[in-house]
Design a protein around this motif. Structure first.
Motif, short mmCIF file in Angstrom:
data_model
loop_
_atom_site.label_atom_id
_atom_site.label_comp_id
_atom_site.label_asym_id
_atom_site.label_seq_id
_atom_site.Cartn_x
_atom_site.Cartn_y
_atom_site.Cartn_z
N LEU A 170 8.39 -2.04 12.12
CA LEU A 170 9.54 -1.45 11.45
C LEU A 170 10.38 -0.64 12.42
O LEU A 170 11.61 -0.67 12.40
CB LEU A 170 9.10 -0.57 10.28
N GLY A 206 -10.10 8.40 6.76
CA GLY A 206 -9.44 7.10 6.83
C GLY A 206 -8.39 6.98 5.75
O GLY A 206 -7.26 6.55 5.99
N LYS A 207 -8.76 7.39 4.58
CA LYS A 207 -7.82 7.33 3.46
C LYS A 207 -6.60 8.20 3.76
O LYS A 207 -5.45 7.79 3.59
CB LYS A 207 -8.50 7.81 2.17
N PHE A 259 0.84 -1.19 0.00
CA PHE A 259 0.00 0.00 0.00
C PHE A 259 0.88 1.24 0.00
O PHE A 259 1.72 1.42 0.87
CB PHE A 259 -0.90 -0.01 1.23
N ARG A 260 0.69 2.11 -0.99
CA ARG A 260 1.49 3.34 -1.06
C ARG A 260 0.63 4.57 -0.87
O ARG A 260 -0.57 4.56 -1.14
CB ARG A 260 2.17 3.46 -2.42
N SER A 261 1.27 5.64 -0.43
CA SER A 261 0.52 6.86 -0.16
C SER A 261 0.14 7.58 -1.44
O SER A 261 -0.81 8.34 -1.49
CB SER A 261 1.32 7.78 0.75
N VAL A 262 0.90 7.37 -2.49
CA VAL A 262 0.62 8.03 -3.77
C VAL A 262 0.82 7.03 -4.89
O VAL A 262 1.40 5.97 -4.69
CB VAL A 262 1.56 9.22 -4.01
N ILE A 309 -12.27 2.16 0.79
CA ILE A 309 -12.02 2.89 2.04
C ILE A 309 -12.90 4.13 2.11
O ILE A 309 -13.51 4.44 3.14
CB ILE A 309 -10.54 3.31 2.15
N ASN A 339 4.13 -0.18 11.19
CA ASN A 339 5.00 0.90 11.64
C ASN A 339 5.75 0.52 12.90
O ASN A 339 6.95 0.73 13.02
CB ASN A 339 4.15 2.13 11.98
N ILE A 369 -5.38 9.26 6.63
CA ILE A 369 -4.52 8.71 7.68
C ILE A 369 -3.75 7.50 7.15
O ILE A 369 -2.55 7.37 7.38
CB ILE A 369 -5.37 8.28 8.90
N ALA A 370 -4.45 6.65 6.42
CA ALA A 370 -3.79 5.46 5.88
C ALA A 370 -2.63 5.86 4.97
O ALA A 370 -1.54 5.29 5.04
CB ALA A 370 -4.78 4.59 5.12
N CYS A 371 -2.84 6.87 4.16
CA CYS A 371 -1.78 7.32 3.25
C CYS A 371 -0.61 7.90 4.03
O CYS A 371 0.56 7.65 3.71
CB CYS A 371 -2.32 8.35 2.26
N GLY A 419 -11.29 1.79 6.32
CA GLY A 419 -10.22 2.77 6.52
C GLY A 419 -9.57 2.57 7.86
O GLY A 419 -8.34 2.56 8.00
N ARG A 435 7.52 10.40 -1.66
CA ARG A 435 6.34 10.96 -2.31
C ARG A 435 5.03 10.57 -1.63
O ARG A 435 4.98 9.59 -0.90
CB ARG A 435 6.29 10.55 -3.77
N LEU A 460 -1.56 -0.71 9.21
CA LEU A 460 -0.35 0.05 8.86
C LEU A 460 0.36 0.55 10.12
O LEU A 460 1.59 0.57 10.19
CB LEU A 460 -0.69 1.22 7.95
N LEU A 479 0.27 7.12 7.02
CA LEU A 479 0.97 6.01 7.66
C LEU A 479 1.78 5.21 6.64
O LEU A 479 2.89 4.75 6.94
CB LEU A 479 -0.03 5.09 8.36
N ALA A 480 1.25 5.09 5.44
CA ALA A 480 1.97 4.37 4.40
C ALA A 480 3.27 5.10 4.07
O ALA A 480 4.32 4.50 3.85
CB ALA A 480 1.12 4.23 3.15
N ARG A 481 3.21 6.42 4.07
CA ARG A 481 4.41 7.21 3.79
C ARG A 481 5.43 7.04 4.91
O ARG A 481 6.62 6.87 4.67
CB ARG A 481 4.03 8.69 3.62
N LEU A 482 4.94 7.05 6.14
CA LEU A 482 5.84 6.85 7.27
C LEU A 482 6.48 5.47 7.19
O LEU A 482 7.68 5.31 7.47
CB LEU A 482 5.06 7.01 8.58
N ASN A 483 5.69 4.50 6.76
CA ASN A 483 6.24 3.15 6.55
C ASN A 483 7.40 3.18 5.59
O ASN A 483 8.43 2.55 5.81
CB ASN A 483 5.17 2.25 5.94
#
Lengths: 234, 234
Positions: free
Chosen positions: A136, B122-123, A84-87, A115, A133, B125-127, A122, B234, A129, B129-133
């Motif tokens: 990781l 939800g989207k 799952f990616r943010s962008v 979501i 986190n 926050i999920a995004c 969501g 990104r 995630l 968190l995905a970036r932080l991952n």
DNA sequence: CCCAAAAATTAACTTATGTTAGAGAACGCT
DNA sequence: AGCGTTCTCTAACATAAGTTAATTTTTGGG
């Protein structure tokens, strides 16, 4: 064939999925797939946007450096979400199976749509995630601040805990199909040094890892040398 | 005073928050707070469930080991979310300010409620968190597979990119209030060795980090020694 | 059941990073 | 402006982990 619904319902792990999460979307676009051992499920830098949820089996999520070295980021287990990616953008990591691997696949776009229309989903994804986190972050502690011995001890305890929470470990024993080379890649050290370290752990009667099987011998001492506290896995 | 709404609307970072994310909840329960430099915002193992969104300033998110050592997990910057857990339970990490730090605080429960009723949130926050991952995964690469020099180079480039995306860096220059001791904790090495390494980077005319100021001198060579690819941010 | 390939193990040697200790430089009070 | 504290920087030395290379053991296919 088991549907994602049934699977998620019966394995409330990783993100504690439940039936309601998917609302009325009825799992459109979700495909179940099975990969052979040692196959590459997706490649770093590829541009497809599929997301995977592990149903069963062992896999490695890894990232390669320019010089050909790789670091294993995680070993996704039953219930874990991968990719799952943010962008939009190319994949950041590769996923390879170790054993036979069963996964559910869904396109990123579909998942985001789901979501948006279903708050519960969501929440579920966000929680999953957040857990990743935490894992990781703990691996980062391992790599940065623990020596080879406690790092190895810590990871073997983490695996036990994670497997135990999905019913794949009991009484301090579990099957672990990782080679020493793979385990070394996870722990960010050399195969040779890992081998030395596993030997020490065995000689000290803390844990034994042989022939794909892990056995915790002296949990108390092991937990102590690892500095292990399972809270982060909850 | 700026509301969370306004802030989030004007700084589409971290998770690209937008007004709609919060639906009709109208930011109930969100508090804006300002902390003095070098204060502890929350402690590992504490049982309060607040979540923070950084508005401005520098902070450190870190986790301590039993032997008193600590590893810095991340340096949350403007727009970043801190403290979201997958389940109820004690905090996994401490958060401390370096500079004056402005944050928005919201209770975990409230945030989850808001997510449940508003898919967009939800989207978002999920995004985030995905970036932080992705960032944590890259730090893991750093710790596990890069030597002191490329590790340091890599992190300085990461900071530049992250700061630049929130308007706090330009032309390869930015302010960085971290001490060498803190930077060493982030990179998982000793102060002494970091100092040596920074010296080498300076002598090689790659980057200079002095007096709270970073200046990229030879970007091309720096990117190469770091093995840096900004895609993961990104 | 045998053989080739992969995995585990061990040894000798090298090196990057840690440790300890101390001196100079910058910072922030009052 | 002075003074203590916190940073930065260096040097000499110690050590955990990496490298190379060779041997043994295990594994899986034919």
């Amino acid at each position: 064939m088991q549907t994602l619904l049934q699977f998620i319902h019966s394995h409330p792990v990783g993100g504690t999925f439940s039936k309601d999460d998917w609302g009325n979307n009825d799992f459109l676009g979700v495909t179940a797939r099975i990969y052979k051992p040692h196959s590459v499920i997706c490649r770093q830098d590829d541009n497809n946007d599929g997301i995977f949820i592990v149903k069963s089996g062992w896999a490695l999520l890894y990232r390669g450096l320019l010089d050909g070295e790789r670091q294993i980021i995680d070993t996704p287990l039953r219930g874990d979400i991968v990719g799952f990616r943010s962008v939009d953008g190319p994949r950041l990591a590769s996923l390879a199976s170790i054993t036979e691997l069963a996964v559910y696949e869904i396109s990123s776009k579909k998942l985001v749509e789901a979501i948006l229309s279903e708050g519960r989903l969501g929440k579920t994804i966000a929680c999953s995630l957040a857990r990743l986190n935490a894992i990781l972050a703990e691996h980062l502690m391992n790599a940065g601040r623990r020596n080879a011995m406690s790092r190895t001890a810590h990871f073997l305890l983490e695996l036990e805990e994670r497997l135990s929470s999905v019913g794949l470990s009991a009484h301090g024993r579990y099957e672990c199909p990782l080679t020493q080379h793979e385990l070394a890649d996870i722990l960010g050290m050399t195969t040779v040094h890992l081998n030395r370290t596993l030997g020490e752990l065995r000689k000290a009667d803390l844990v034994a890892f042989r022939a794909g099987h892990v056995e915790v011998i002296n949990r108390k001492k092991l937990v102590k040398t690892a500095g292990f506290d399972s809270e982060y896995l909850r």
